[in-house]
Design an enzyme around this catalytic site. Structure first.
Site: not given
Length: 486
Positions: A315-317
């Site tokens: 994902g993007h954190g």
């Protein structure tokens, strides 16, 4: 802990314990049971402490705004529960006409069960039984209700499979809970947004599985959205493949989210796991999230947000922002992220703001976080932009009082392990770093950090060395301080 807070904790934990103990009993409509007692476990250290109302106080505060119990001819009737603080009235969706074959539209049955439970003077439980698949279209479960409601999902709830099956006016949300004070949404069931055909619409800005990409705005439904609700608990559910965000909390207070499994493919666009906006006193813990966007995202107006024991990736954190879009004012304060694992993600812990915005981000702690092959493990980006056409502007949010402690692991060598890109006109201040050890996932060369207009200090030796932090405060600190929200 005061007596009031201890009493509140007993109520909340008792509800969660009750959620996990009635899977078989919930198949029998309108029986009344007494919940098991005690079984108290302490919240994570540093978790927000609050005092949710008891069943009695909820009934008292909401009774003047709620309609009387329904007496419509032919409506299923709930027998009054036995007197006692731990009794509840049971509302099984099958009793209200739900079919549960995954094809028939069960929306009206769910709505009727909710409305009946909402009007019940006793604490209520809505049962979604195991072994059934319920097709639900876009709907609103609205309060205020007479008393607390446990919404127990042990079966499967599915969304319509085709975007064309959604009304044009209902394409932004799927399941909405509005003014649902005291709600507990729990169980071991599955909520499936069936979002793949939404992700592949031509208007979606994403990189599809076949490598093609297209851009443009497009409304898609948020799977579960909570508006203007307080003392909300979400526990134990599995949620997958939302067309857009999986969970979103707007203008909510005193929210506890725990033991969730959220998943969608890494290529699914804008499928944030949990988004918090304009909300206060939110605890998110003990959950696993993998998706195509932010694991947890924190928007404007959020205060006292605590994230603990969460595993993210791909994902993007975990992100604060984006904030300040279209010259807007945004305020975020008192955010703690602790004891997290972030794997194979584009970002680790991130603060992102648009040029031209105003407001502040302050009192943020990132502590004890393990990174596994993360592209930007630590990043402040005050030049956030989704295109190449963003113009330089003189205003921005004031980012101050951010602490990074005990952040260790490996980074993707395509980007530096630490990126502090602060505004030209509004420097970041009071940025502290200690016990940071970030090594390349491949190769032996450690990349240098990137720093731009950032003031703070490294309190211990770090890998990589953070020699680029400027000491002290900028000369313009008095002007900058006026931008602060709190």
């Amino acid at each position: 802990m005061t007596l009031t807070r201890l009493t509140a904790l007993v109520v909340v934990v008792s509800l969660l314990f009750l959620c996990g103990t009635i899977d078989t009993e919930a198949r029998h409509p309108h029986r009344h049971h007494r919940s098991p007692k005690n079984m108290i476990s302490a919240p994570p250290t540093g978790a927000p402490l609050y005092s949710p109302p008891t069943a009695a106080s909820n009934a008292s505060s909401n009774s003047t705004n709620s309609p009387p119990p329904s007496s419509s001819p032919g409506a299923p009737i709930s027998t009054p529960a036995p007197t006692g603080a731990n009794s509840y009235s049971l509302f099984d969706v099958l009793t209200y006409g739900a079919v549960g074959n995954g094809v028939s539209d069960d929306t009206e049955a769910f709505k009727t069960a909710w409305d009946s439970a909402c009007q019940e003077m006793n604490p209520s439980m809505i049962s979604v039984p195991k072994g059934y698949s319920f097709l639900i279209k876009s709907t609103i479960f609205a309060g205020p209700c007479q008393n607390i409601i446990i919404f127990q999902v042990d079966g499967t709830i599915v969304a319509p499979s085709e975007p064309d099956l959604w009304p044009v006016i209902s394409r932004r949300n799927w399941l909405i809970f509005y003014k649902a004070d005291g709600l507990t949404l729990c169980g071991g069931g599955l909520i499936d947004g069936r979002g793949e055909k939404w992700w592949d619409l031509p208007c979606k800005p994403h990189k599809a599985k076949n490598g093609s990409a297209s851009r443009g705005p497009c409304d898609s439904p948020v799977a579960l959205r909570f508006f203007s609700s307080s003392n909300v608990t979400v526990d134990g559910l599995k949620v997958q493949d939302s067309p857009q965000f999986h969970f979103r909390f707007d203008q909510c207070r005193y929210v506890t989210v725990s033991s969730l499994q959220i998943r969608s493919p890494a290529f699914s666009p804008n499928t944030d796991g949990i988004h918090v906006e304009g909300s206060e006193n939110v605890l998110i813990h003990n959950s696993v999230i993998s998706n195509g966007d932010d694991c947890v995202s924190i928007g404007a107006g959020s205060l006292n947000i605590h994230i603990e024991n969460v595993t993210c990736g791909p994902g993007h954190g975990i992100s604060i922002g984006s904030l300040g879009k279209q010259n807007s004012r945004a305020c975020v304060a008192n955010v703690t992220v602790r004891n997290a694992v972030i794997r194979h993600s584009d970002n680790g812990v991130r603060i992102k703001t648009w040029q031209g915005g105003s407001g502040s981000v302050s009192a943020v702690t990132f502590d004890n976080i393990h990174m596994d092959t993360v592209r930007n493990p630590i990043i402040i980006d005050q030049y956030y932009c989704l295109s190449k056409s963003c113009q330089n502007q003189t205003s921005n949010l004031f980012v101050s009082g951010v602490s990074y402690r005990n952040i260790k692991g490996t980074y993707d060598v395509r980007n530096p392990p630490v990126h502090f890109g602060c505004s030209d006109s509004v420097p970041c201040t009071n940025i502290t770093v200690s016990e940071v050890e970030l090594l390349p996932a491949t190769g032996q060369i450690i990349s240098d950090p990137f720093c731009w207009n950032v003031y703070g200090m490294a309190q211990t030796m770090t890998i990589p060395p953070l020699l680029c932090l400027q000491e002290g405060l900028p000369r313009s600190i008095m002007d900058i301080d006026s931008n602060k929200c709190y």
